[in-house]
Each structure stands twice: as structure tokens, then as C-alpha cells.
Design a protein around this motif. Structure first.
Motif, short mmCIF file in Angstrom:
data_model
loop_
_atom_site.label_atom_id
_atom_site.label_comp_id
_atom_site.label_asym_id
_atom_site.label_seq_id
_atom_site.Cartn_x
_atom_site.Cartn_y
_atom_site.Cartn_z
N VAL A 145 0.85 -1.18 0.00
CA VAL A 145 0.00 0.00 0.00
C VAL A 145 0.89 1.24 0.00
CG1 VAL A 145 -1.90 -1.13 1.19
CG2 VAL A 145 -0.14 0.01 2.52
N PRO A 146 0.46 2.31 -0.67
CA PRO A 146 1.24 3.54 -0.65
C PRO A 146 1.10 4.27 0.68
CG PRO A 146 -0.75 3.82 -1.97
CD PRO A 146 -0.71 2.39 -1.55
N ILE A 147 2.21 4.65 1.27
CA ILE A 147 2.22 5.40 2.52
C ILE A 147 3.33 6.43 2.45
CG2 ILE A 147 1.24 3.59 3.98
CD1 ILE A 147 4.06 2.87 4.84
N LEU A 153 13.68 6.12 6.97
CA LEU A 153 13.06 4.87 7.39
C LEU A 153 12.72 3.95 6.21
CD1 LEU A 153 10.67 6.08 10.23
CD2 LEU A 153 12.99 5.16 10.42
N VAL A 154 13.10 4.35 5.01
CA VAL A 154 12.90 3.49 3.84
C VAL A 154 13.75 2.23 4.01
CG1 VAL A 154 13.24 3.30 1.35
CG2 VAL A 154 12.31 5.42 2.34
N GLU A 155 13.19 1.07 3.60
CA GLU A 155 13.88 -0.20 3.76
C GLU A 155 14.00 -0.92 2.42
OE1 GLU A 155 11.47 -2.39 6.44
OE2 GLU A 155 11.94 -1.13 8.18
N VAL A 159 8.91 -0.04 -2.40
CA VAL A 159 8.86 0.57 -3.73
C VAL A 159 8.81 2.07 -3.51
CG1 VAL A 159 7.56 0.83 -5.87
CG2 VAL A 159 7.70 -1.41 -4.76
N LEU A 160 9.83 2.76 -3.95
CA LEU A 160 9.96 4.20 -3.74
C LEU A 160 9.43 4.96 -4.94
CD1 LEU A 160 11.17 6.61 -2.10
CD2 LEU A 160 13.31 6.21 -3.35
N HIS A 161 8.60 5.96 -4.69
CA HIS A 161 8.11 6.83 -5.75
C HIS A 161 9.09 8.00 -5.89
CE1 HIS A 161 3.62 5.45 -5.52
NE2 HIS A 161 4.45 4.45 -5.30
N TRP A 215 14.99 15.33 7.15
CA TRP A 215 13.63 15.85 7.31
C TRP A 215 12.72 15.51 6.12
CZ3 TRP A 215 12.28 18.82 3.23
CH2 TRP A 215 13.30 19.46 2.51
N ASP A 216 13.29 14.89 5.10
CA ASP A 216 12.54 14.61 3.87
C ASP A 216 11.50 13.51 4.11
OD1 ASP A 216 11.82 14.86 1.27
OD2 ASP A 216 13.48 13.67 0.46
N VAL A 217 10.32 13.66 3.49
CA VAL A 217 9.28 12.64 3.53
C VAL A 217 9.01 12.17 2.10
CG1 VAL A 217 6.85 12.18 4.07
CG2 VAL A 217 8.22 13.59 5.61
N VAL A 218 8.97 10.85 1.92
CA VAL A 218 8.78 10.28 0.59
C VAL A 218 7.57 9.35 0.59
CG1 VAL A 218 11.22 10.45 -0.01
CG2 VAL A 218 10.35 8.37 1.10
N THR A 219 7.11 9.01 -0.60
CA THR A 219 6.02 8.04 -0.76
C THR A 219 6.62 6.70 -1.14
OG1 THR A 219 4.43 9.73 -1.42
CG2 THR A 219 3.90 7.45 -1.99
N ILE A 220 6.23 5.67 -0.41
CA ILE A 220 6.67 4.32 -0.73
C ILE A 220 5.46 3.40 -0.78
CG2 ILE A 220 8.90 4.66 0.43
CD1 ILE A 220 7.74 2.81 2.69
N GLU A 221 5.69 2.19 -1.27
CA GLU A 221 4.70 1.12 -1.18
C GLU A 221 5.32 0.01 -0.35
OE1 GLU A 221 3.24 -0.06 -5.03
OE2 GLU A 221 3.45 2.00 -5.77
N ARG A 222 4.54 -0.48 0.65
CA ARG A 222 5.06 -1.49 1.55
C ARG A 222 3.90 -2.41 1.98
NH1 ARG A 222 8.19 0.51 6.84
NH2 ARG A 222 9.77 1.03 5.27
N VAL A 223 4.20 -3.68 2.17
CA VAL A 223 3.21 -4.62 2.71
C VAL A 223 3.11 -4.38 4.21
CG1 VAL A 223 2.61 -7.03 3.10
CG2 VAL A 223 3.66 -6.34 0.93
#
Length: 229
Positions: A145-147, A153-155, A159-161, A215-223
Motif C-alpha cells: 500500500v502507498p504510505i 526509514l525506507v527499507e 517501492v519508492l516513488h 527531514w525529507d518525507v517520501v512516498t513508498i509502497e510497503r506490505v
């Protein structure tokens, strides 16, 4: 467990025994029919116009699920009105016409139909009109799901947008660059052929200064874990 009068009578009378067994069979059939009636039927149509015409002619029933693959639409019949639960709705009524989340409509009477319709839509890869329902349905199905997430905290596995594409994150880390500044880096690969055309065909890496990544915030997809499981 104590016996009923009918059971005691059936023990000493063959005719009564046959009638008793017939009664049990009828009860079982009625129960099976009731369970089948609760389960919404799924209908497939060539177009949303055909689906709406079927509803107008009472060829589909209240709570039935409507699928129009040619237009990426899934809907349900609410009374006599065909309402889409997907973003695309064609000639069906838009989801917003319900005036509230579909699960809450009519005090929850349509929940079984909504759940079945959402399941079909997710399996077909269609976007649900209700963002919260879309996320809940994808979580329940074990799909990403996109969050929004702090970059730090990206792992790997996310899936990184970024860069106008969806990028599979293969590895991440921090390091000191040649300039002496700290930076956050990621090794990525485009998720689809189109994503790879937009970026690079093979795996590639990029870096962001730690002063920005902090401080950057990104959109990812994660289970995400399913809280209801």
C-alpha cells in the motif's frame, strides 16, 4: 442432551422416523439456501450502459456485484441503483452519491456486497473510489500500500516513488561523500519496463545529503501487517 418429543416418537415408529429425517433434511436445505442468498452474486457486463440497463429491468438484484472489465468498473446494486465502488464509474452512479462510506450505508447492510466488490476490484487491479477502503482492502489481501514515510526509514523491499517512476529499493545506507558531507544513498531498479525507460534499464544508485534526508518525507509502497488477521 435431552431428547425432543419428535425424537422419542421417531424411535418407535418407522413413519415418524422417516418424517423426522425428512424434517431435518428440509431444515438443512433451507439453511443452505439462506447462506447462498446472503452471498452476493457477481455479474459481468460488456459495458456500464449494459449493467445499468440490467438494473433498470430488474435483471440484477439488490446487493449484487457488477463487473465491467472493459471500463475498469466494479459496482454494487443499492436497491435499484447501480453504484460504482471504483474510481471509474461510466454510466453507473459515482461512489460519492452514497453520501457516506459504503460499509456504513444503510447501517452496514451492504457490507458483504462491498467486501466482495472490493475483492474483485483489487484482484483486477482497479482503483477503489474510497482511499481508506482501498488501503484496507490491499492490506487484507497482503498487497503493498502507498504510505508516506521519512526517507531515513525506507527499507530494502519497499517501492519508492521518485523521479516520476516506481523504484524497487534493493539496498540503502549512509556514507561520507568525497566532499566530506554525509549522504543517504539507495540502490534501486525500476519496477516495470516503463519505470526503467524513465530512469535506467539496469540497477542504479542515487544519493541525497543527510541534511535533506533527515527531514525529507517520501512516498513508498510497503506490505503492512493485517491487524484483523
Amino acid at each position: 442432551m435431552s431428547e425432543t418429543y419428535a425424537e422419542r416418537l421417531a424411535q418407535g415408529n418407522p413413519q415418524a422416523a422417516a418424517a423426522f429425517q425428512l424434517g431435518k433434511l428440509i431444515d438443512a436445505v433451507d439453511a443452505a439456501r439462506a447462506a447462498e442468498e446472503v452471498k452476493p452474486k457477481v455479474w459481468h457486463f460488456a459495458s456500464s450502459a449494459d449493467a445499468r440497463a440490467a438494473a433498470d429491468r430488474d435483471e440484477v438484484a439488490d446487493r449484487d456485484v457488477l463487473v465491467i472489465e472493459s471500463e475498469r468498473i466494479v459496482g454494487i446494486v443499492v436497491a435499484i441503483w447501480p453504484v460504482a465502488i471504483t474510481e471509474q464509474y461510466g454510466t453507473l452512479y459515482a461512489y460519492s452519491k452514497l453520501g457516506k462510506p459504503a460499509r456504513e450505508y444503510c447501517k452496514g447492510d451492504y457490507v458483504p456486497s462491498v467486501e466482495r466488490a472490493e475483492q474483485v476490484a483489487i484482484e483486477l487491479g482497479y482503483t477503489l473510489a474510497d482511499p481508506s477502503a482501498a488501503q484496507a482492502a490491499r492490506i487484507a489481501a497482503g498487497l503493498p500500500v502507498p504510505i508516506e514515510m521519512p526517507r531515513m526509514l525506507v527499507e530494502p523491499g519497499d517501492v519508492l516513488h521518485a523521479f516520476g517512476a516506481r523504484l524497487n529499493v534493493l539496498d540503502i545506507g549512509t556514507r561520507i561523500a568525497a566532499t566530506g558531507q554525509g549522504e543517504w544513498w539507495a540502490l534501486v531498479h525500476g519496477d516495470t519496463e516503463d519505470d526503467r525507460r524513465r530512469t535506467y534499464r539496469e540497477q542504479w544508485a542515487f544519493a541525497v545529503p543527510l541534511s535533506t534526508a533527515a527531514w525529507d518525507v517520501v512516498t513508498i509502497e510497503r506490505v503492512l501487517p493485517n491487524a484483523s488477521a
